[in-house]
Write a protein that holds these residues in place. Sequence first.
Motif, PDB file in Angstrom:
ATOM      1  N   PHE A 154       0.847  -1.194   0.000  1.00 29.55           N
ATOM      2  CA  PHE A 154       0.000   0.000   0.000  1.00 29.55           C
ATOM      3  C   PHE A 154       0.880   1.241   0.000  1.00 29.55           C
ATOM      4  N   ILE A 155       0.649   2.134  -0.976  1.00 30.67           N
ATOM      5  CA  ILE A 155       1.471   3.333  -1.143  1.00 30.67           C
ATOM      6  C   ILE A 155       0.584   4.555  -1.313  1.00 30.67           C
ATOM      7  N   ILE A 156       0.941   5.643  -0.637  1.00 29.16           N
ATOM      8  CA  ILE A 156       0.309   6.926  -0.909  1.00 29.16           C
ATOM      9  C   ILE A 156       1.407   7.878  -1.398  1.00 29.16           C
ATOM     10  N   GLU A 157       1.050   8.728  -2.359  1.00 27.80           N
ATOM     11  CA  GLU A 157       1.978   9.724  -2.894  1.00 27.80           C
ATOM     12  C   GLU A 157       1.307  11.081  -2.819  1.00 27.80           C
ATOM     13  N   TYR A 158       2.063  12.112  -2.463  1.00 29.53           N
ATOM     14  CA  TYR A 158       1.462  13.415  -2.235  1.00 29.53           C
ATOM     15  C   TYR A 158       2.473  14.527  -2.466  1.00 29.53           C
ATOM     16  N   LYS A 159       1.976  15.743  -2.460  1.00 30.83           N
ATOM     17  CA  LYS A 159       2.761  16.945  -2.767  1.00 30.83           C
ATOM     18  C   LYS A 159       3.989  17.054  -1.871  1.00 30.83           C
ATOM     19  N   LYS A 160       5.104  17.478  -2.460  1.00 36.11           N
ATOM     20  CA  LYS A 160       6.372  17.539  -1.738  1.00 36.11           C
ATOM     21  C   LYS A 160       6.295  18.437  -0.510  1.00 36.11           C
ATOM     22  N   GLU A 161       5.622  19.583  -0.633  1.00 37.40           N
ATOM     23  CA  GLU A 161       5.587  20.545   0.468  1.00 37.40           C
ATOM     24  C   GLU A 161       4.502  20.232   1.487  1.00 37.40           C
ATOM     25  N   SER A 162       3.720  19.172   1.246  1.00 36.81           N
ATOM     26  CA  SER A 162       2.636  18.829   2.154  1.00 36.81           C
ATOM     27  C   SER A 162       3.080  17.752   3.134  1.00 36.81           C
ATOM     28  N   THR A 163       2.183  17.348   4.020  1.00 33.45           N
ATOM     29  CA  THR A 163       2.450  16.276   4.976  1.00 33.45           C
ATOM     30  C   THR A 163       1.267  15.323   5.000  1.00 33.45           C
ATOM     31  N   ALA A 164       1.520  14.086   5.390  1.00 35.47           N
ATOM     32  CA  ALA A 164       0.450  13.095   5.467  1.00 35.47           C
ATOM     33  C   ALA A 164       0.781  12.068   6.540  1.00 35.47           C
ATOM     34  N   THR A 165      -0.229  11.633   7.261  1.00 37.79           N
ATOM     35  CA  THR A 165      -0.092  10.602   8.285  1.00 37.79           C
ATOM     36  C   THR A 165      -0.236   9.220   7.656  1.00 37.79           C
ATOM     37  N   LEU A 166       0.599   8.294   8.049  1.00 35.54           N
ATOM     38  CA  LEU A 166       0.426   6.872   7.726  1.00 35.54           C
ATOM     39  C   LEU A 166       1.185   6.093   8.784  1.00 35.54           C
ATOM     40  N   ASN A 167       0.454   5.587   9.786  1.00 37.28           N
ATOM     41  CA  ASN A 167       1.112   4.885  10.878  1.00 37.28           C
ATOM     42  C   ASN A 167       0.086   4.083  11.662  1.00 37.28           C
ATOM     43  N   TYR A 168       0.612   3.230  12.530  1.00 44.99           N
ATOM     44  CA  TYR A 168      -0.249   2.445  13.413  1.00 44.99           C
ATOM     45  C   TYR A 168      -0.636   3.287  14.626  1.00 44.99           C
ATOM     46  N   ASN A 169      -1.932   3.281  14.958  1.00 44.31           N
ATOM     47  CA  ASN A 169      -2.454   4.014  16.104  1.00 44.31           C
ATOM     48  C   ASN A 169      -2.790   3.007  17.204  1.00 44.31           C
ATOM     49  N   LYS A 170      -2.038   3.047  18.307  1.00 48.43           N
ATOM     50  CA  LYS A 170      -2.239   2.073  19.382  1.00 48.43           C
ATOM     51  C   LYS A 170      -3.608   2.203  20.028  1.00 48.43           C
ATOM     52  N   GLU A 171      -4.084   3.428  20.222  1.00 50.39           N
ATOM     53  CA  GLU A 171      -5.368   3.629  20.893  1.00 50.39           C
ATOM     54  C   GLU A 171      -6.515   3.050  20.080  1.00 50.39           C
ATOM     55  N   LEU A 172      -6.456   3.222  18.765  1.00 51.32           N
ATOM     56  CA  LEU A 172      -7.507   2.687  17.899  1.00 51.32           C
ATOM     57  C   LEU A 172      -7.227   1.245  17.484  1.00 51.32           C
ATOM     58  N   ASP A 173      -6.003   0.760  17.728  1.00 44.69           N
ATOM     59  CA  ASP A 173      -5.570  -0.573  17.323  1.00 44.69           C
ATOM     60  C   ASP A 173      -5.788  -0.775  15.823  1.00 44.69           C
ATOM     61  N   MET A 174      -5.331   0.198  15.048  1.00 39.92           N
ATOM     62  CA  MET A 174      -5.467   0.115  13.600  1.00 39.92           C
ATOM     63  C   MET A 174      -4.489   1.071  12.924  1.00 39.92           C
ATOM     64  N   ILE A 175      -4.312   0.878  11.649  1.00 37.21           N
ATOM     65  CA  ILE A 175      -3.504   1.793  10.843  1.00 37.21           C
ATOM     66  C   ILE A 175      -4.380   2.973  10.444  1.00 37.21           C
ATOM     67  N   VAL A 176      -3.841   4.171  10.587  1.00 32.45           N
ATOM     68  CA  VAL A 176      -4.577   5.384  10.240  1.00 32.45           C
ATOM     69  C   VAL A 176      -3.757   6.176   9.225  1.00 32.45           C
ATOM     70  N   TYR A 177      -4.442   6.684   8.187  1.00 28.16           N
ATOM     71  CA  TYR A 177      -3.735   7.524   7.217  1.00 28.16           C
ATOM     72  C   TYR A 177      -4.665   8.602   6.667  1.00 28.16           C
ATOM     73  N   ASP A 178      -4.045   9.680   6.188  1.00 29.73           N
ATOM     74  CA  ASP A 178      -4.796  10.804   5.637  1.00 29.73           C
ATOM     75  C   ASP A 178      -5.460  10.441   4.319  1.00 29.73           C
TER      76      ASP A 178
END
Length: 324
Positions: free
Chosen positions: A216-240
């Motif tokens: 699984f890959i996300i690609e986005y603007k160089k000057e922008s930011t994006a979340t893609l990580n495991y969230n322990k509280e939700l017990d799931m992967i979260v991404y923008d």
Amino acid sequence: MAKKILLSLLPLLACLFVHAQKPDAAGLSRLKHDQDTLQSLSEEIFSGKGDDGRGSAIDQFIPILVRALKTKYSFRFPFDSLKTVSIQYPQDSAFRIFTWAWERENGFYRHFGAIQMNTPDGQLKLFPLFDASDYIINTDTITNNKSWYGCLYYNIVQRHYFNQEYYTLFGWDANNPRSQKKLIDMLTFKNGAPVFGGPFFSFAEDSTPQPVRNRFIIEYKKESTATLNYNKELDMIVYDHLISETNEPMKKFTYVSDMDYEGFKWQAGKWVHINKIFHDAIPMGKGAPAPQPLDQKKKSMTHPKSAEDYQSQEIPKKPVKKKQ
């Protein structure tokens, strides 16, 4: 009865003892010396002058790292002074992954890495990682260490299913002058060798189901930011959730976060896609919030940050007034 229990635990205790072994005094001295050299070279790789200077530093870095890792029980040595090299461990410490990047003068990146196994006898078992991402036309494929989809790993999440260990790798690729990428790759071991990718990303529960993906890959603007990580509280992967800010979906370098979130939940040996995690809709008539710009001076080659990370730095917390 107690004797039987003790005897049954002896193999486990012996294993733990072996894995707790550390380099001897001479080995530790060599490792510290090599670490100092590697630290200097890693800084040259990151900020040296030109492709020739950085390339020369890489040519020196790799054999010195291998020499250091050949020290018996080197797995126990953290190499924590190598600030531009990411070193990630799974929960069971069965291995660790070194990754680092070379930024070319043209703004493109090449990645390097190696997997060091945690061997019972302390001898080196190493799998070098060869970045083939520039030549992998179909990214949805299963690869090995000789055709690795290169990136900097910043997290590992381990899952156990049907007597098999599955390691979910989270990586960042600074990519090129126009866009950057984050990715999730699955690492398993077959006959002791690493395998990257596999049919682990399911979209079966979407309103419009899509084929299972191997990566699984996300690609986005160089000057922008994006979340893609495991969230322990939700017990799931979260991404923008990403959208094209210019309404040109074919141009990934125009993608930014619209402040909505998707995710994956681990179910029966797969990461199952969740289309929408939070259900707070943007009020009618109002556009999506502007993405937090990326300050290139603050970029970290081993700890890529999300918009939330930058915002937490920019907005200081109010001091708590002490009662008189």
